[in-house]
Scaffold this motif. Sequence first.
Motif, PDB file in Angstrom:
ATOM      1  N   LYS A   1       0.822  -1.219   0.000  1.00  0.00           N
ATOM      2  CA  LYS A   1       0.000   0.000   0.000  1.00  0.00           C
ATOM      3  C   LYS A   1       0.854   1.265   0.000  1.00  0.00           C
ATOM      4  CE  LYS A   1      -0.727  -0.369   5.013  1.00  0.00           C
ATOM      5  NZ  LYS A   1      -1.768  -0.553   6.071  1.00  0.00           N
ATOM      6  N   SER A   2       2.069   1.194   0.532  1.00  0.00           N
ATOM      7  CA  SER A   2       2.943   2.373   0.508  1.00  0.00           C
ATOM      8  C   SER A   2       3.355   2.708  -0.925  1.00  0.00           C
ATOM      9  CB  SER A   2       4.185   2.131   1.366  1.00  0.00           C
ATOM     10  OG  SER A   2       4.928   1.017   0.887  1.00  0.00           O
ATOM     11  N   ILE A   3       3.529   1.678  -1.754  1.00  0.00           N
ATOM     12  CA  ILE A   3       3.874   1.914  -3.162  1.00  0.00           C
ATOM     13  C   ILE A   3       2.667   2.469  -3.906  1.00  0.00           C
ATOM     14  CG2 ILE A   3       4.652   0.828  -5.302  1.00  0.00           C
ATOM     15  CD1 ILE A   3       6.138  -1.232  -3.618  1.00  0.00           C
ATOM     16  N   MET A   4       1.491   1.951  -3.587  1.00  0.00           N
ATOM     17  CA  MET A   4       0.270   2.466  -4.213  1.00  0.00           C
ATOM     18  C   MET A   4       0.106   3.954  -3.885  1.00  0.00           C
ATOM     19  SD  MET A   4      -0.700  -0.518  -5.438  1.00  0.00           S
ATOM     20  CE  MET A   4      -2.403  -0.411  -5.964  1.00  0.00           C
ATOM     21  N   ALA A   5       0.397   4.315  -2.638  1.00  0.00           N
ATOM     22  CA  ALA A   5       0.286   5.718  -2.228  1.00  0.00           C
ATOM     23  C   ALA A   5       1.347   6.573  -2.923  1.00  0.00           C
ATOM     24  CB  ALA A   5       0.426   5.826  -0.710  1.00  0.00           C
ATOM     25  N   HIS A   6       2.541   6.012  -3.101  1.00  0.00           N
ATOM     26  CA  HIS A   6       3.617   6.745  -3.775  1.00  0.00           C
ATOM     27  C   HIS A   6       3.217   7.070  -5.216  1.00  0.00           C
ATOM     28  CE1 HIS A   6       7.967   7.834  -3.959  1.00  0.00           C
ATOM     29  NE2 HIS A   6       7.753   7.666  -5.264  1.00  0.00           N
ATOM     30  N   ARG A   7       2.593   6.110  -5.880  1.00  0.00           N
ATOM     31  CA  ARG A   7       2.147   6.381  -7.246  1.00  0.00           C
ATOM     32  C   ARG A   7       1.104   7.497  -7.263  1.00  0.00           C
ATOM     33  NH1 ARG A   7      -1.218   2.596 -11.614  1.00  0.00           N
ATOM     34  NH2 ARG A   7      -0.986   4.088 -13.329  1.00  0.00           N
ATOM     35  N   GLN A   8       0.204   7.459  -6.296  1.00  0.00           N
ATOM     36  CA  GLN A   8      -0.846   8.470  -6.228  1.00  0.00           C
ATOM     37  C   GLN A   8      -0.248   9.871  -6.104  1.00  0.00           C
ATOM     38  OE1 GLN A   8      -3.912   7.065  -6.297  1.00  0.00           O
ATOM     39  NE2 GLN A   8      -5.177   8.898  -6.214  1.00  0.00           N
ATOM     40  N   GLN A   9       0.853   9.970  -5.376  1.00  0.00           N
ATOM     41  CA  GLN A   9       1.442  11.279  -5.110  1.00  0.00           C
ATOM     42  C   GLN A   9       2.445  11.715  -6.177  1.00  0.00           C
ATOM     43  OE1 GLN A   9       3.067  11.619  -1.178  1.00  0.00           O
ATOM     44  NE2 GLN A   9       3.576  13.793  -1.397  1.00  0.00           N
ATOM     45  N   TYR A  10       3.252  10.752  -6.678  1.00  0.00           N
ATOM     46  CA  TYR A  10       4.365  11.138  -7.545  1.00  0.00           C
ATOM     47  C   TYR A  10       4.260  10.592  -8.973  1.00  0.00           C
ATOM     48  CZ  TYR A  10       6.459  12.355  -3.056  1.00  0.00           C
ATOM     49  OH  TYR A  10       6.701  12.891  -1.820  1.00  0.00           O
ATOM     50  N   GLY A  11       3.349   9.652  -9.213  1.00  0.00           N
ATOM     51  CA  GLY A  11       3.202   9.104 -10.555  1.00  0.00           C
ATOM     52  C   GLY A  11       3.955   7.805 -10.745  1.00  0.00           C
ATOM     53  N   LEU A  12       3.567   7.078 -11.790  1.00  0.00           N
ATOM     54  CA  LEU A  12       4.131   5.749 -12.027  1.00  0.00           C
ATOM     55  C   LEU A  12       5.600   5.815 -12.438  1.00  0.00           C
ATOM     56  CD1 LEU A  12       3.652   2.718 -12.136  1.00  0.00           C
ATOM     57  CD2 LEU A  12       2.804   2.989 -14.478  1.00  0.00           C
ATOM     58  N   ALA A  13       5.983   6.818 -13.211  1.00  0.00           N
ATOM     59  CA  ALA A  13       7.379   6.916 -13.641  1.00  0.00           C
ATOM     60  C   ALA A  13       8.311   7.021 -12.440  1.00  0.00           C
ATOM     61  CB  ALA A  13       7.560   8.117 -14.569  1.00  0.00           C
ATOM     62  N   ASP A  14       7.891   7.757 -11.421  1.00  0.00           N
ATOM     63  CA  ASP A  14       8.719   7.887 -10.223  1.00  0.00           C
ATOM     64  C   ASP A  14       8.756   6.575  -9.444  1.00  0.00           C
ATOM     65  OD1 ASP A  14      10.128  10.189  -8.661  1.00  0.00           O
ATOM     66  OD2 ASP A  14       9.057   9.049  -7.115  1.00  0.00           O
ATOM     67  N   VAL A  15       7.645   5.842  -9.454  1.00  0.00           N
ATOM     68  CA  VAL A  15       7.614   4.527  -8.808  1.00  0.00           C
ATOM     69  C   VAL A  15       8.643   3.609  -9.457  1.00  0.00           C
ATOM     70  CG1 VAL A  15       6.232   2.430  -8.527  1.00  0.00           C
ATOM     71  CG2 VAL A  15       5.232   4.653  -7.993  1.00  0.00           C
ATOM     72  N   VAL A  16       8.673   3.579 -10.790  1.00  0.00           N
ATOM     73  CA  VAL A  16       9.626   2.719 -11.497  1.00  0.00           C
ATOM     74  C   VAL A  16      11.060   3.161 -11.218  1.00  0.00           C
ATOM     75  CG1 VAL A  16      10.439   2.013 -13.781  1.00  0.00           C
ATOM     76  CG2 VAL A  16       7.981   2.070 -13.293  1.00  0.00           C
ATOM     77  N   ALA A  17      11.294   4.465 -11.218  1.00  0.00           N
ATOM     78  CA  ALA A  17      12.650   4.978 -10.992  1.00  0.00           C
ATOM     79  C   ALA A  17      13.177   4.610  -9.609  1.00  0.00           C
ATOM     80  CB  ALA A  17      12.667   6.491 -11.176  1.00  0.00           C
ATOM     81  N   HIS A  18      12.287   4.477  -8.635  1.00  0.00           N
ATOM     82  CA  HIS A  18      12.699   4.173  -7.260  1.00  0.00           C
ATOM     83  C   HIS A  18      12.203   2.791  -6.825  1.00  0.00           C
ATOM     84  CE1 HIS A  18      12.792   8.629  -7.455  1.00  0.00           C
ATOM     85  NE2 HIS A  18      13.859   8.490  -6.679  1.00  0.00           N
ATOM     86  N   SER A  19      12.031   1.894  -7.788  1.00  0.00           N
ATOM     87  CA  SER A  19      11.412   0.606  -7.475  1.00  0.00           C
ATOM     88  C   SER A  19      12.223  -0.213  -6.479  1.00  0.00           C
ATOM     89  CB  SER A  19      11.175  -0.199  -8.757  1.00  0.00           C
ATOM     90  OG  SER A  19      12.361  -0.371  -9.490  1.00  0.00           O
ATOM     91  N   ARG A  20      13.548  -0.158  -6.567  1.00  0.00           N
ATOM     92  CA  ARG A  20      14.347  -0.987  -5.666  1.00  0.00           C
ATOM     93  C   ARG A  20      14.123  -0.599  -4.207  1.00  0.00           C
ATOM     94  NH1 ARG A  20      18.071  -4.566  -6.425  1.00  0.00           N
ATOM     95  NH2 ARG A  20      18.243  -4.066  -8.647  1.00  0.00           N
ATOM     96  N   GLU A  21      14.213   0.690  -3.897  1.00  0.00           N
ATOM     97  CA  GLU A  21      14.035   1.103  -2.504  1.00  0.00           C
ATOM     98  C   GLU A  21      12.579   0.976  -2.054  1.00  0.00           C
ATOM     99  OE1 GLU A  21      15.230   5.036  -4.705  1.00  0.00           O
ATOM    100  OE2 GLU A  21      15.525   2.871  -4.982  1.00  0.00           O
TER     101      GLU A  21
END
Length: 529
Positions: free
Chosen positions: A69-89
Amino acid sequence: MLLLLPLPNAPCPMPNAQCPLPHAPCPIPSMTLRRLSNKIRFQLIYQDETKFGSAVTGQCDTTIRRYCKSIMAHRQQYGLADVVAHSRELLAATMISGGLADLYASPGVLREDWLYPDSQAVQPVALQLEHNIGESIATLKLSPHLLSDLASYLGEWQQGSHAPTTTVARELWDVLNEYGALVPEAMPATSLSSHATFVGHSTLQFSDGNSSILFDPFVLPKSEVYPPNYQPLSLEELGQPDAVFITHSHPDHFDLGTLLRLGANTPIFVPQVQRESVLAIDMALRLRQLGFDNVHTLSWFEERQIGGMRVIALPFYGEQATVGEVLHPEIRNQGNTYLVEYCDRRVALTADSGRDYLGNVKELAATAKERYGSLDTLFGGYRGFGLYPIQYLFSSVARYLTFVPEKMWQVRQKMMCDADDVIDVAEIWNAKRLVPYSDGGAPWFWQRGLGPCLDGSQPHIMAVDPTPDHVCQVANQRSGTRKDGAIASPVSICLLRPGDSLMFSQADILVKNQSWPYVNFSGSNTRKY
């Protein structure tokens, strides 16, 4: 027992003064011949009491998203491209108690009860009625006795039937009638010819003029929301098949709502699944639970004869969590591709195949050509579906994420063939013709999220949902030089729209059974054939 459970926003049947109780169905004269409506879709509802969720219900994907759910929230705030860029952490942060770590027995080793949900803890309990684009009308809770004969009842009523005399079946009949799922029409007569019809998405009908076969039947209801001159083909129009073959257990290929209409006795051939897992449904088990009594499993390179048609099960490579190294390689999305010989033709269908740790569909093409000969026609998937592993969270296969080794968290996976790949497959197999398929193709698919929108209403992401016209464009520019210009593939590309057929005669011809109401994405209506 049948208990009617209307959904909160679903219309209830209108009370009738002649009925003893409000909402009680009125008796239908027993001599009235009725059949199932082609404007209603059936969906099986299962009760899932497994710890982490089953592939049958998709609850396993819900579990993954809850843990992330933290990743889902991250996408909501910053977008999918940012999720992919920071996927490891981002993924590393979920490897805690109460997160994805709950699914692992130790680093890189998944828990047994995640890998193999208890199949007995997932049972069918209800039948949902839908119309238009997934709009629910009602949910009918069914008794175990009724569920065990459901295929027999619905298959008989699909063909046209009088009201049943047994109490259990009559209760279901009356409620279906009240919701408009039964119509006073006889089953139309159908005539067979030698053809291959693209029903839509991954559904194909092959006929030798005497017998017919359906592959991956996923037949959706007709509706006023679609153009009046372009509607889904119905089972009435296709006719009762002599056999059904399934490629794999994903719901757009293994659709119980369609299969129930075909009846308990129709031969259904499914891939062999030794043990139901989070990646593969035991299709034979799930069919037999509903009263299907002519179910057969096929392993790779086994074959069956259906009338004048020889069907050979071939390996299904691809559509796994990665294209290479994977956790628990013994667990996979198990499936078959098929080679069919009929009418002096050799036709193959490869569905969502591609490349994985076990093999490559291109290698399969070389092996099959050597063993069985060249192809006349290849029906090949071309979607590509290139995703970074963290993107699985936002797809229908979130469960795949748990099978990706940590070192590959930021490596894109292309689980299916793209346009270049499927043309490679056709060339290796020495096919005369390639038909792109297995990616929607009509509004009743793309409005459900399957395939690109071909009406121009939305942009296309070619790495995930290319248009079928894109295969033509790639085939026309396979090579070239500055001096000579572009060089096309020797394989002819045939664009079939859902409803179109290839008629097999001395000279094969394309038959447009319906009028395509949209301008092609490329801006023209030309086809290479």
